[in-house]
Motif scaffolding. Structure first.
Motif, PDB file in Angstrom:
ATOM      1  N   TYR A   8      -9.398  49.435 -11.823  1.00 39.98           N
ATOM      2  CA  TYR A   8      -8.079  48.801 -11.874  1.00 39.98           C
ATOM      3  C   TYR A   8      -8.196  47.461 -11.143  1.00 39.98           C
ATOM      4  CZ  TYR A   8      -5.875  52.859 -13.870  1.00 39.98           C
ATOM      5  OH  TYR A   8      -5.531  53.862 -14.738  1.00 39.98           O
ATOM      6  N   PRO A   9      -7.733  46.387 -11.774  1.00 41.32           N
ATOM      7  CA  PRO A   9      -7.929  45.073 -11.167  1.00 41.32           C
ATOM      8  C   PRO A   9      -6.900  44.720 -10.091  1.00 41.32           C
ATOM      9  CG  PRO A   9      -6.861  44.852 -13.302  1.00 41.32           C
ATOM     10  CD  PRO A   9      -7.112  46.320 -13.108  1.00 41.32           C
ATOM     11  N   THR A  10      -5.919  45.581  -9.902  1.00 41.75           N
ATOM     12  CA  THR A  10      -4.797  45.273  -9.009  1.00 41.75           C
ATOM     13  C   THR A  10      -5.174  45.456  -7.538  1.00 41.75           C
ATOM     14  OG1 THR A  10      -4.211  47.545  -9.400  1.00 41.75           O
ATOM     15  CG2 THR A  10      -2.956  45.920 -10.607  1.00 41.75           C
ATOM     16  N   TYR A  11      -4.226  45.104  -6.650  1.00 47.58           N
ATOM     17  CA  TYR A  11      -4.398  45.402  -5.227  1.00 47.58           C
ATOM     18  C   TYR A  11      -4.473  46.922  -5.118  1.00 47.58           C
ATOM     19  CZ  TYR A  11      -3.134  40.686  -3.785  1.00 47.58           C
ATOM     20  OH  TYR A  11      -3.130  39.338  -3.598  1.00 47.58           O
ATOM     21  N   GLY A  12      -5.311  47.439  -4.298  1.00 54.29           N
ATOM     22  CA  GLY A  12      -5.433  48.905  -4.187  1.00 54.29           C
ATOM     23  C   GLY A  12      -6.880  49.253  -3.921  1.00 54.29           C
ATOM     24  N   GLY A  13      -7.058  50.330  -3.171  1.00 58.94           N
ATOM     25  CA  GLY A  13      -8.366  50.699  -2.669  1.00 58.94           C
ATOM     26  C   GLY A  13      -9.455  50.833  -3.719  1.00 58.94           C
ATOM     27  N   SER A  14      -9.144  51.527  -4.821  1.00 53.70           N
ATOM     28  CA  SER A  14     -10.222  51.794  -5.778  1.00 53.70           C
ATOM     29  C   SER A  14     -10.729  50.500  -6.405  1.00 53.70           C
ATOM     30  CB  SER A  14      -9.756  52.776  -6.846  1.00 53.70           C
ATOM     31  OG  SER A  14      -8.708  52.224  -7.602  1.00 53.70           O
ATOM     32  N   GLY A  15      -9.812  49.595  -6.716  1.00 50.75           N
ATOM     33  CA  GLY A  15     -10.203  48.308  -7.301  1.00 50.75           C
ATOM     34  C   GLY A  15     -10.984  47.459  -6.307  1.00 50.75           C
ATOM     35  N   VAL A  16     -10.570  47.522  -5.046  1.00 49.88           N
ATOM     36  CA  VAL A  16     -11.260  46.755  -4.002  1.00 49.88           C
ATOM     37  C   VAL A  16     -12.686  47.275  -3.845  1.00 49.88           C
ATOM     38  CG1 VAL A  16     -11.340  46.305  -1.512  1.00 49.88           C
ATOM     39  CG2 VAL A  16      -9.171  46.103  -2.740  1.00 49.88           C
ATOM     40  N   VAL A  17     -12.820  48.604  -3.745  1.00 48.88           N
ATOM     41  CA  VAL A  17     -14.152  49.200  -3.573  1.00 48.88           C
ATOM     42  C   VAL A  17     -15.040  48.840  -4.766  1.00 48.88           C
ATOM     43  CG1 VAL A  17     -15.383  51.417  -3.556  1.00 48.88           C
ATOM     44  CG2 VAL A  17     -13.440  51.059  -2.039  1.00 48.88           C
ATOM     45  N   ALA A  18     -14.501  48.983  -5.983  1.00 43.59           N
ATOM     46  CA  ALA A  18     -15.297  48.705  -7.185  1.00 43.59           C
ATOM     47  C   ALA A  18     -15.743  47.242  -7.210  1.00 43.59           C
ATOM     48  CB  ALA A  18     -14.469  49.025  -8.426  1.00 43.59           C
ATOM     49  N   GLN A  39      -8.474  39.946 -14.426  1.00 39.76           N
ATOM     50  CA  GLN A  39      -9.496  39.610 -13.427  1.00 39.76           C
ATOM     51  C   GLN A  39      -9.196  40.356 -12.115  1.00 39.76           C
ATOM     52  OE1 GLN A  39     -11.442  36.464 -14.029  1.00 39.76           O
ATOM     53  NE2 GLN A  39     -12.307  36.106 -11.995  1.00 39.76           N
ATOM     54  N   PRO A  40     -10.145  41.162 -11.608  1.00 40.30           N
ATOM     55  CA  PRO A  40      -9.864  41.895 -10.364  1.00 40.30           C
ATOM     56  C   PRO A  40      -9.494  40.956  -9.214  1.00 40.30           C
ATOM     57  CG  PRO A  40     -11.857  42.732 -11.398  1.00 40.30           C
ATOM     58  CD  PRO A  40     -11.465  41.493 -12.167  1.00 40.30           C
ATOM     59  N   THR A  41      -8.535  41.406  -8.386  1.00 40.08           N
ATOM     60  CA  THR A  41      -8.012  40.581  -7.295  1.00 40.08           C
ATOM     61  C   THR A  41      -9.112  40.018  -6.407  1.00 40.08           C
ATOM     62  OG1 THR A  41      -6.227  42.166  -7.288  1.00 40.08           O
ATOM     63  CG2 THR A  41      -6.248  40.608  -5.486  1.00 40.08           C
ATOM     64  N   ARG A  42     -10.111  40.841  -6.097  1.00 37.13           N
ATOM     65  CA  ARG A  42     -11.159  40.343  -5.191  1.00 37.13           C
ATOM     66  C   ARG A  42     -12.291  39.595  -5.913  1.00 37.13           C
ATOM     67  NH1 ARG A  42     -11.818  43.486   0.207  1.00 37.13           N
ATOM     68  NH2 ARG A  42      -9.632  43.602   0.828  1.00 37.13           N
ATOM     69  N   LEU A  43     -12.121  39.400  -7.216  1.00 37.30           N
ATOM     70  CA  LEU A  43     -13.146  38.654  -7.961  1.00 37.30           C
ATOM     71  C   LEU A  43     -12.614  37.247  -8.161  1.00 37.30           C
ATOM     72  CD1 LEU A  43     -15.887  39.457  -9.302  1.00 37.30           C
ATOM     73  CD2 LEU A  43     -14.661  39.574 -11.462  1.00 37.30           C
ATOM     74  N   ASN A  44     -12.539  36.513  -7.048  1.00 37.92           N
ATOM     75  CA  ASN A  44     -11.792  35.259  -7.095  1.00 37.92           C
ATOM     76  C   ASN A  44     -12.641  34.007  -6.930  1.00 37.92           C
ATOM     77  OD1 ASN A  44     -12.381  35.879  -4.505  1.00 37.92           O
ATOM     78  ND2 ASN A  44     -10.272  36.092  -3.802  1.00 37.92           N
ATOM     79  N   SER A  45     -13.972  34.154  -7.004  1.00 38.56           N
ATOM     80  CA  SER A  45     -14.801  32.949  -6.958  1.00 38.56           C
ATOM     81  C   SER A  45     -16.083  33.197  -7.730  1.00 38.56           C
ATOM     82  CB  SER A  45     -15.122  32.583  -5.502  1.00 38.56           C
ATOM     83  OG  SER A  45     -15.823  33.636  -4.904  1.00 38.56           O
ATOM     84  N   PHE A  46     -16.754  32.094  -8.061  1.00 37.42           N
ATOM     85  CA  PHE A  46     -17.980  32.223  -8.858  1.00 37.42           C
ATOM     86  C   PHE A  46     -19.061  32.922  -8.055  1.00 37.42           C
ATOM     87  CE2 PHE A  46     -22.256  30.701  -9.735  1.00 37.42           C
ATOM     88  CZ  PHE A  46     -22.390  31.109 -11.049  1.00 37.42           C
ATOM     89  N   GLN A  47     -19.766  33.810  -8.689  1.00 34.85           N
ATOM     90  CA  GLN A  47     -20.928  34.416  -8.041  1.00 34.85           C
ATOM     91  C   GLN A  47     -22.025  34.647  -9.073  1.00 34.85           C
ATOM     92  OE1 GLN A  47     -20.181  37.993  -5.653  1.00 34.85           O
ATOM     93  NE2 GLN A  47     -22.400  38.332  -5.511  1.00 34.85           N
ATOM     94  N   GLN A  48     -23.237  34.304  -8.671  1.00 32.43           N
ATOM     95  CA  GLN A  48     -24.409  34.515  -9.524  1.00 32.43           C
ATOM     96  C   GLN A  48     -24.485  35.994  -9.945  1.00 32.43           C
ATOM     97  OE1 GLN A  48     -26.037  31.860 -10.214  1.00 32.43           O
ATOM     98  NE2 GLN A  48     -27.909  32.589 -11.155  1.00 32.43           N
ATOM     99  N   ASN A  49     -24.854  36.264 -11.153  1.00 35.22           N
ATOM    100  CA  ASN A  49     -25.071  37.633 -11.662  1.00 35.22           C
ATOM    101  C   ASN A  49     -23.787  38.434 -11.903  1.00 35.22           C
ATOM    102  OD1 ASN A  49     -27.830  37.339 -11.559  1.00 35.22           O
ATOM    103  ND2 ASN A  49     -28.008  38.173  -9.480  1.00 35.22           N
ATOM    104  N   VAL A  50     -22.630  37.781 -11.791  1.00 34.11           N
ATOM    105  CA  VAL A  50     -21.377  38.513 -12.038  1.00 34.11           C
ATOM    106  C   VAL A  50     -20.744  38.010 -13.337  1.00 34.11           C
ATOM    107  CG1 VAL A  50     -19.025  38.928 -11.239  1.00 34.11           C
ATOM    108  CG2 VAL A  50     -20.912  39.007  -9.615  1.00 34.11           C
ATOM    109  N   PHE A  51     -20.355  38.941 -14.196  1.00 34.95           N
ATOM    110  CA  PHE A  51     -19.747  38.583 -15.472  1.00 34.95           C
ATOM    111  C   PHE A  51     -18.429  39.352 -15.614  1.00 34.95           C
ATOM    112  CE2 PHE A  51     -24.274  38.407 -15.564  1.00 34.95           C
ATOM    113  CZ  PHE A  51     -24.561  37.176 -16.139  1.00 34.95           C
ATOM    114  N   TYR A  52     -17.511  38.736 -16.324  1.00 38.53           N
ATOM    115  CA  TYR A  52     -16.192  39.372 -16.469  1.00 38.53           C
ATOM    116  C   TYR A  52     -15.832  39.471 -17.946  1.00 38.53           C
ATOM    117  CZ  TYR A  52     -11.123  39.674 -16.556  1.00 38.53           C
ATOM    118  OH  TYR A  52      -9.839  40.044 -16.852  1.00 38.53           O
ATOM    119  N   HIS A  53     -15.478  40.678 -18.379  1.00 41.70           N
ATOM    120  CA  HIS A  53     -15.090  40.903 -19.777  1.00 41.70           C
ATOM    121  C   HIS A  53     -13.672  41.453 -19.785  1.00 41.70           C
ATOM    122  CE1 HIS A  53     -19.426  40.720 -20.858  1.00 41.70           C
ATOM    123  NE2 HIS A  53     -19.565  41.284 -19.679  1.00 41.70           N
TER     124      HIS A  53
END
Ligand code: GMT
Length: 377
Positions: A8-18, A39-53
């Motif tokens: 789940y991309p929202t605020y919340g423990g499971s999404g944060v952990v994932a 886009q998951p809340t904590r996925l908020n900047s560019f990072q090598q090797n990370v892709f978003y679908h």
């Protein structure tokens, strides 16, 4: 490895952990594909090797309930095939484990065998998962995942109690990035919130019933009657309105700040003296771990997996769910005794260090490898 993560991309423990798990694995060279409806809340900047679908859900007037599960399953099939994923890791059983099972069957029919790891987070087993509306599907998808992890011993125990489980469940606890969550000097900020040196109590959650946010206010009210204090309520959710009403009834509004959803939680924890978590049920209590990493002791209930994290009379105090008198008594004991408070701060941090992401990432890597190995047999 080339790994797909569903959460789940929202605020919340499971999404944060994932999300933090994916980012951590990416920094160790794995390719991580997040497959989510936003886009998951904590996925908020560019990072090598990370892709978003992004899962695009097609709306149609016939649908009273948009079939997100079907759209997600189709997207999983597409991403697994085209990105040549080695493994799918789905977080929160409902509906992700069942959807992954469906995607796996479709891929199987095309000659692709993708291993599925399901991580159980809490309410997907306790509050929601055990409800008859979901239970048969949850049980089936746990039993038909190639690997299953739970975020605490307590959650594993609950899962075995609520369902007829034939699969092994591996416990891999929640974790923390200590380079982000640490005590920093935010004195100017502290002065703005507590200009007369008042003690700062804080609470972070999604303000759902299970968090017993009213208890936070009751505890604060008792504390404030004896020592000058301020309360930071961080997060938002269905109980918020009732809480504001209770604030008025208790006549504490001027000392309580509702801050809404915040990204830089570590800055608020850095100025906190005590964290309150009176939850009715909590598989682990990630928010308390974040506080402890910032050297904030915790007064909490003893629900679920909280005692695996918060050690009574060492990193904070535990009390029975709803026992606000004892929780307030413990809070006062700690806040009135500077030596004890400093000692608990250090002990809270030492306990948080045990859940350092750097120790937990290798556990997931080893677990993935063990699942891949069984698939080869
Ligand atoms: O606590 C919530 O309501 C959010 C929920 C979630 O699934 O996003 O959190 C659960 O997962 C977290 C991460 O594994 C755990 O730290 C929380 O304790 C757990 N919440 C409950 O069990 C109520």
């Amino acid at each position: 490895m080339n790994i797909g993560i569903v959460c789940y991309p929202t605020y919340g423990g499971s999404g944060v952990v994932a999300t933090e798990l994916g980012k951590g694995l990416a920094s160790r060279g794995h390719k991580i594909h997040f497959i989510t409806y936003r886009q998951p809340t904590r996925l908020n900047s560019f990072q090598q090797n990370v892709f978003y679908h992004e899962v695009g859900v097609k709306d149609y007037p016939l649908f009273e309930f948009t079939p997100y599960d079907t759209a997600l399953a189709s997207k999983l099939v597409d991403v697994v095939k085209h990105e040549k994923l080695d493994l799918l890791h789905v977080h929160y059983a409902i509906p992700h484990a069942a959807v992954a099972f469906m995607a796996k069957q479709i891929l199987n029919s095309q000659g692709i065998n993708i291993p599925v790891v399901t991580t159980l987070h809490g309410t997907d087993i306790t509050l929601v998962g055990s409800h008859p509306a979901f239970a048969p599907v949850v049980e089936f998808s746990i039993n038909n995942s190639d690997g299953v992890t739970a975020v605490s011993d307590s959650l594993k125990k609950d899962t075995l109690e609520f369902f007829n489980i034939e699969n092994e469940i591996q416990v891999i606890h929640n974790f923390i990035d200590l380079s982000r969550f640490k005590k920093t000097d935010k004195d100017h900020f502290k002065k703005a919130i507590a200009p007369n040196g008042e003690k700062i109590l804080s609470h972070v959650s999604n303000f759902r019933k299970v968090k017993r946010v009213q208890d936070v206010l009751q505890i604060f009210n008792k504390v404030q009657k004896q020592i000058p204090a301020k309360l930071l309520m961080i997060g938002d959710g269905p109980e918020r309105q009732g809480l504001e009403q209770l604030c008025r009834e208790l006549n504490v509004c001027s000392d309580v700040r509702f801050l809404g959803k915040q990204d830089a939680i570590e800055e608020l924890l850095a100025i906190s003296d005590l964290f309150i978590m009176p939850s009715e049920s909590e598989s682990f209590g990630l928010a308390a771990l974040e506080a402890m990493a910032c050297e904030v002791p915790v007064v909490s209930s003893n629900a679920g997996g909280i005692p695996e994290l918060n050690l009574h009379n060492e990193t904070g105090f535990l009390a029975d769910v709803g026992d606000v008198n004892t929780m307030a008594k413990h809070a006062l004991e700690l806040l009135k005794n500077e030596d004890m408070h400093q000692r608990f701060r250090k002990q809270a941090f030492a306990q948080a260090e045990k859940f350092d992401i750097q120790n937990i990432l290798p556990k997931y890597e080893a677990y993935y490898q063990s699942i891949l190995k069984t698939m080869l047999v």
